[in-house]
Design an enzyme around this catalytic site. Sequence first.
Site, PDB file in Angstrom:
ATOM      1  N   ARG A  70      17.320   3.563   6.072  1.00  0.00           N
ATOM      2  CA  ARG A  70      17.823   4.903   5.799  1.00  0.00           C
ATOM      3  C   ARG A  70      19.020   5.209   6.696  1.00  0.00           C
ATOM      4  O   ARG A  70      19.023   4.875   7.874  1.00  0.00           O
ATOM      5  CB  ARG A  70      16.737   5.953   6.040  1.00  0.00           C
ATOM      6  N   ASP A  72      21.711   8.319   8.095  1.00  0.00           N
ATOM      7  CA  ASP A  72      21.773   9.759   8.319  1.00  0.00           C
ATOM      8  C   ASP A  72      22.929  10.383   7.543  1.00  0.00           C
ATOM      9  O   ASP A  72      23.800   9.679   7.011  1.00  0.00           O
ATOM     10  CB  ASP A  72      21.964  10.053   9.809  1.00  0.00           C
ATOM     11  N   ARG A 226      23.991   4.958  16.961  1.00  0.00           N
ATOM     12  CA  ARG A 226      24.953   5.969  17.424  1.00  0.00           C
ATOM     13  C   ARG A 226      24.722   6.332  18.887  1.00  0.00           C
ATOM     14  O   ARG A 226      25.674   6.586  19.633  1.00  0.00           O
ATOM     15  CB  ARG A 226      24.859   7.215  16.532  1.00  0.00           C
TER      16      ARG A 226
END
Length: 273
Positions: A70, A72, A226
Amino acid sequence: MNTQTSQQSIAAASAAREPRDLTLALTLSYNGAPFSGFARQPGQLTVQGNLEEALRLLFRRDVETTCAGRTDAGVHALGQVVSFDADDADLGGRSLPSLRRSLNALTHDAVTVREVEPKRPGFSARFDAQAREYHYHLCVDSTAPIFMKDFSWFVPGGLDVSAMEAGARHLLGEHDFKSFCMAASAEGKPTHRNVREISFHPETVMGESILSVKVVGNAFLHSMVRTIVGTLVAVGRGQRDADWVAEVLQARDRRAAGENAPAQGLVFWRVIY
């Protein structure tokens, strides 16, 4: 609800439960900017929701898809993989190239289905994946980017790549990465992951200077890449030394790490099976 409608609903539900004898895998590219992430969410535009709606229109039934990882909101993909079960009735005589063309006609303009492949029955884009590869793009020019503005994080003033490499070495191998994921998403869940590679690659894209950070691991936590990049950028700017990264890892506390790098610089590059 009248009798005919009720019978149609029962038939549709029964068809959705029937075992399918074909598993297909799609390779997707998408610009994440218009989407509220990959995973379907009620009332939100998402990649999965948009794709499943296109499949529903083609197959005339609900289709549940599984992705390799998945992403974001705002995160892009070059080689996301999505699997689902189908049968000959679903295809309706279409070839796989024809199915790809139909999906590209029905999905959002920011999504491209690059490939449709048959897989063994029961193949899972998520559970059969051995590793995922992400690239994060840092613009290291002295002036703000134009062409890479929507696909990079502008970090002016230069970065000490040698220091970033030294910091990254602390993250290689299997560790508890609780410090590198959103705190709420880590509650009550395992946070150990294995990072195979973190490497740094200077590139020139349409005349703009880019430092691409390649991160490869078996799987990733929510916002893990990130946060890794944000932490390493703090090292590269000279705000922290390389050994601080080891302290962040040992803290097992998101507050110990650096900032979360902006979503637009991250690309889910490919899946390794």
